[in-house]
Design a protein around this motif. Structure first.
Motif, PDB file in Angstrom:
ATOM      1  N   MET A   1       9.231 -44.343 -19.015  1.00  0.00           N
ATOM      2  CA  MET A   1       8.128 -43.377 -19.161  1.00  0.00           C
ATOM      3  C   MET A   1       8.331 -42.176 -18.240  1.00  0.00           C
ATOM      4  N   TYR A   2       8.628 -42.451 -16.986  1.00  0.00           N
ATOM      5  CA  TYR A   2       8.874 -41.332 -16.053  1.00  0.00           C
ATOM      6  C   TYR A   2      10.088 -40.509 -16.498  1.00  0.00           C
ATOM      7  N   SER A   3      11.115 -41.203 -16.952  1.00  0.00           N
ATOM      8  CA  SER A   3      12.347 -40.504 -17.352  1.00  0.00           C
ATOM      9  C   SER A   3      12.101 -39.617 -18.567  1.00  0.00           C
ATOM     10  N   GLU A   4      11.342 -40.126 -19.528  1.00  0.00           N
ATOM     11  CA  GLU A   4      11.069 -39.339 -20.743  1.00  0.00           C
ATOM     12  C   GLU A   4      10.325 -38.054 -20.403  1.00  0.00           C
ATOM     13  N   GLY A   5       9.366 -38.143 -19.489  1.00  0.00           N
ATOM     14  CA  GLY A   5       8.629 -36.940 -19.085  1.00  0.00           C
ATOM     15  C   GLY A   5       9.580 -35.896 -18.509  1.00  0.00           C
ATOM     16  N   LEU A   6      10.479 -36.370 -17.646  1.00  0.00           N
ATOM     17  CA  LEU A   6      11.421 -35.445 -17.013  1.00  0.00           C
ATOM     18  C   LEU A   6      12.387 -34.859 -18.031  1.00  0.00           C
ATOM     19  N   MET A   7      12.802 -35.691 -18.990  1.00  0.00           N
ATOM     20  CA  MET A   7      13.726 -35.174 -20.008  1.00  0.00           C
ATOM     21  C   MET A   7      13.034 -34.160 -20.915  1.00  0.00           C
TER      22      MET A   7
ATOM     23  N   TYR B   1      10.610 -44.698  -3.679  1.00  0.00           N
ATOM     24  CA  TYR B   1      11.189 -44.470  -5.013  1.00  0.00           C
ATOM     25  C   TYR B   1      10.083 -44.561  -6.055  1.00  0.00           C
ATOM     26  N   LEU B   2      10.354 -44.060  -7.258  1.00  0.00           N
ATOM     27  CA  LEU B   2       9.292 -44.018  -8.273  1.00  0.00           C
ATOM     28  C   LEU B   2       8.858 -45.404  -8.736  1.00  0.00           C
ATOM     29  N   VAL B   3       9.822 -46.308  -8.914  1.00  0.00           N
ATOM     30  CA  VAL B   3       9.488 -47.609  -9.520  1.00  0.00           C
ATOM     31  C   VAL B   3      10.143 -48.765  -8.775  1.00  0.00           C
ATOM     32  N   GLY B   4       9.344 -49.790  -8.502  1.00  0.00           N
ATOM     33  CA  GLY B   4       9.873 -51.087  -8.060  1.00  0.00           C
ATOM     34  C   GLY B   4      10.555 -51.075  -6.703  1.00  0.00           C
ATOM     35  N   GLY B   5      10.299 -50.054  -5.905  1.00  0.00           N
ATOM     36  CA  GLY B   5      10.866 -50.037  -4.552  1.00  0.00           C
ATOM     37  C   GLY B   5      12.367 -49.882  -4.497  1.00  0.00           C
ATOM     38  N   LYS B   6      12.976 -49.496  -5.620  1.00  0.00           N
ATOM     39  CA  LYS B   6      14.423 -49.254  -5.565  1.00  0.00           C
ATOM     40  C   LYS B   6      14.847 -48.073  -6.438  1.00  0.00           C
ATOM     41  N   LEU B   7      15.988 -47.538  -6.096  1.00  0.00           N
ATOM     42  CA  LEU B   7      16.522 -46.366  -6.789  1.00  0.00           C
ATOM     43  C   LEU B   7      16.728 -46.663  -8.275  1.00  0.00           C
ATOM     44  N   SER B   8      16.317 -45.722  -9.113  1.00  0.00           N
ATOM     45  CA  SER B   8      16.497 -45.926 -10.559  1.00  0.00           C
ATOM     46  C   SER B   8      16.826 -44.604 -11.248  1.00  0.00           C
ATOM     47  N   LEU B   9      17.109 -44.744 -12.538  1.00  0.00           N
ATOM     48  CA  LEU B   9      17.342 -43.574 -13.403  1.00  0.00           C
ATOM     49  C   LEU B   9      16.250 -42.518 -13.226  1.00  0.00           C
ATOM     50  N   ALA B  10      15.005 -42.947 -13.130  1.00  0.00           N
ATOM     51  CA  ALA B  10      13.899 -41.991 -13.020  1.00  0.00           C
ATOM     52  C   ALA B  10      14.029 -41.139 -11.755  1.00  0.00           C
ATOM     53  N   ASP B  11      14.447 -41.748 -10.655  1.00  0.00           N
ATOM     54  CA  ASP B  11      14.620 -40.987  -9.414  1.00  0.00           C
ATOM     55  C   ASP B  11      15.737 -39.950  -9.563  1.00  0.00           C
ATOM     56  N   VAL B  12      16.807 -40.377 -10.220  1.00  0.00           N
ATOM     57  CA  VAL B  12      17.948 -39.466 -10.382  1.00  0.00           C
ATOM     58  C   VAL B  12      17.524 -38.259 -11.223  1.00  0.00           C
ATOM     59  N   LEU B  13      16.785 -38.524 -12.309  1.00  0.00           N
ATOM     60  CA  LEU B  13      16.325 -37.416 -13.155  1.00  0.00           C
ATOM     61  C   LEU B  13      15.323 -36.543 -12.405  1.00  0.00           C
ATOM     62  N   LEU B  14      14.511 -37.153 -11.545  1.00  0.00           N
ATOM     63  CA  LEU B  14      13.522 -36.343 -10.813  1.00  0.00           C
ATOM     64  C   LEU B  14      14.209 -35.389  -9.840  1.00  0.00           C
ATOM     65  N   VAL B  15      15.227 -35.859  -9.157  1.00  0.00           N
ATOM     66  CA  VAL B  15      15.883 -34.932  -8.219  1.00  0.00           C
ATOM     67  C   VAL B  15      16.604 -33.834  -9.001  1.00  0.00           C
ATOM     68  N   GLU B  16      17.251 -34.207 -10.099  1.00  0.00           N
ATOM     69  CA  GLU B  16      17.919 -33.187 -10.927  1.00  0.00           C
ATOM     70  C   GLU B  16      16.899 -32.148 -11.411  1.00  0.00           C
ATOM     71  N   CYS B  17      15.786 -32.636 -11.932  1.00  0.00           N
ATOM     72  CA  CYS B  17      14.773 -31.756 -12.514  1.00  0.00           C
ATOM     73  C   CYS B  17      14.148 -30.842 -11.464  1.00  0.00           C
ATOM     74  N   THR B  18      13.856 -31.372 -10.273  1.00  0.00           N
ATOM     75  CA  THR B  18      13.206 -30.525  -9.257  1.00  0.00           C
ATOM     76  C   THR B  18      14.163 -29.430  -8.777  1.00  0.00           C
ATOM     77  N   LEU B  19      15.449 -29.756  -8.688  1.00  0.00           N
ATOM     78  CA  LEU B  19      16.404 -28.715  -8.282  1.00  0.00           C
ATOM     79  C   LEU B  19      16.506 -27.633  -9.354  1.00  0.00           C
ATOM     80  N   MET B  20      16.481 -28.066 -10.621  1.00  0.00           N
ATOM     81  CA  MET B  20      16.508 -27.089 -11.720  1.00  0.00           C
ATOM     82  C   MET B  20      15.277 -26.196 -11.696  1.00  0.00           C
ATOM     83  N   LEU B  21      14.124 -26.808 -11.461  1.00  0.00           N
ATOM     84  CA  LEU B  21      12.881 -26.029 -11.415  1.00  0.00           C
ATOM     85  C   LEU B  21      12.923 -25.010 -10.279  1.00  0.00           C
ATOM     86  N   GLU B  22      13.417 -25.454  -9.127  1.00  0.00           N
ATOM     87  CA  GLU B  22      13.452 -24.529  -7.980  1.00  0.00           C
ATOM     88  C   GLU B  22      14.407 -23.354  -8.197  1.00  0.00           C
TER      89      GLU B  22
END
Ligand code: IBG
Length: 224
Positions: free
Chosen positions: A94-100, A143-164
């Motif tokens: 769900m988090y990943s889809e929003g970012l995509m 982290y966004l989900v389950g206390g560990k690094l996931s796809l959603a975190d990776v997409l969030l950092v990518e997306c925030t850098l793109m936005l900035e």
């Protein structure tokens, strides 16, 4: 040792960039075949490699994978970046889809004849619809989900850098996201990816746009 994945795409970000990010975070070295001519694309079509006549295409583990999300999910599962159980996984998705959805809008801006209204719309959607979700999710957790690094975190950092890149002050009112971004860019693999000379692609320029047009627009039957 398994062969390195091979990524087939333009010499630009587009839909492949998230795959490059995810492989980087998984610490998987990959090779790239950069599509610079229409002939390369036609050859892929003729070889039957492109199920829906579209790229990204990724050769990995003896398979020729297409469809960005399917590819991301495969890599995330394989490298333990897709949660511990189905409940984590559905939240990650769900988090990943929003970012995509948001990144897709940014990716398509340079192909618009009138980018300004598109950018304005992206900025307000980012501030009012998308960023508040991640800001709230990161109140407390690292982290966004389950206390560990996931796809959603990776997409969030990518997306925030793109936005900035487009709106430098956009994270001003999103301090949890800004701290998250600060932590993520210290991860050694990410830090290396952000240095010049890495496989990270720059923002689209005229040359990239011309290249994409040359490869596709003559096709006359593009979906996008
Ligand atoms: N659902 C697919 C996915 O996510 O992988 C869509 C893939 C897709 O749209 N691929 C485009 C394509 O191959 C290139 S990336 N189009 C050829 C066709 O005939 O449909 C999206 C794109 C960009 C810039 I970036 C211009 C046009 C398309």
């Amino acid at each position: 040792m398994a062969e390195r994945p091979v990524l087939y795409y333009f010499n630009g970000r587009g839909k492949m960039e998230s795959i490059r990010w995810l492989l980087t975070v998984a610490e998987v070295e990959f090779d790239e075949v950069l599509l610079v001519t229409r002939e390369q694309y036609v050859k892929l079509l003729n070889d039957g490699a492109l199920m829906f006549q579209q790229v990204p295409l990724v050769e990995i583990d003896g398979m020729k994978l297409i469809q960005t999300k399917a590819i991301l999910n495969y890599i995330a599962e394989k490298y333990n970046l897709h949660g511990k159980d189905p409940k984590d996984r559905v939240m990650i998705n769900m988090y990943s889809e929003g970012l995509m959805d948001l990144m897709e809008m940014i990716i398509m801006v340079p192909f618009s004849p009138d980018p300004k209204p598109k950018l304005d719309n992206i900025q307000s959607k980012a501030k009012e619809r998308y960023l508040p979700v991640y800001e709230k999710a990161l109140t407390g957790p690292v982290y966004l989900v389950g206390g560990k690094l996931s796809l959603a975190d990776v997409l969030l950092v990518e997306c925030t850098l793109m936005l900035e890149e487009k709106f430098p002050a956009i994270l001003k009112d999103f301090s949890n996201i800004k701290s998250f971004q600060g932590r993520m860019i210290q991860i050694p693999a990410i830090n290396r990816f952000l240095q010049p000379g890495s496989k990270r692609k720059p923002q689209p320029d005229e040359k990239y746009l011309k290249n994409v047009m040359e490869v596709f627009w003559q096709a006359g039957n593009m979906t996008y």
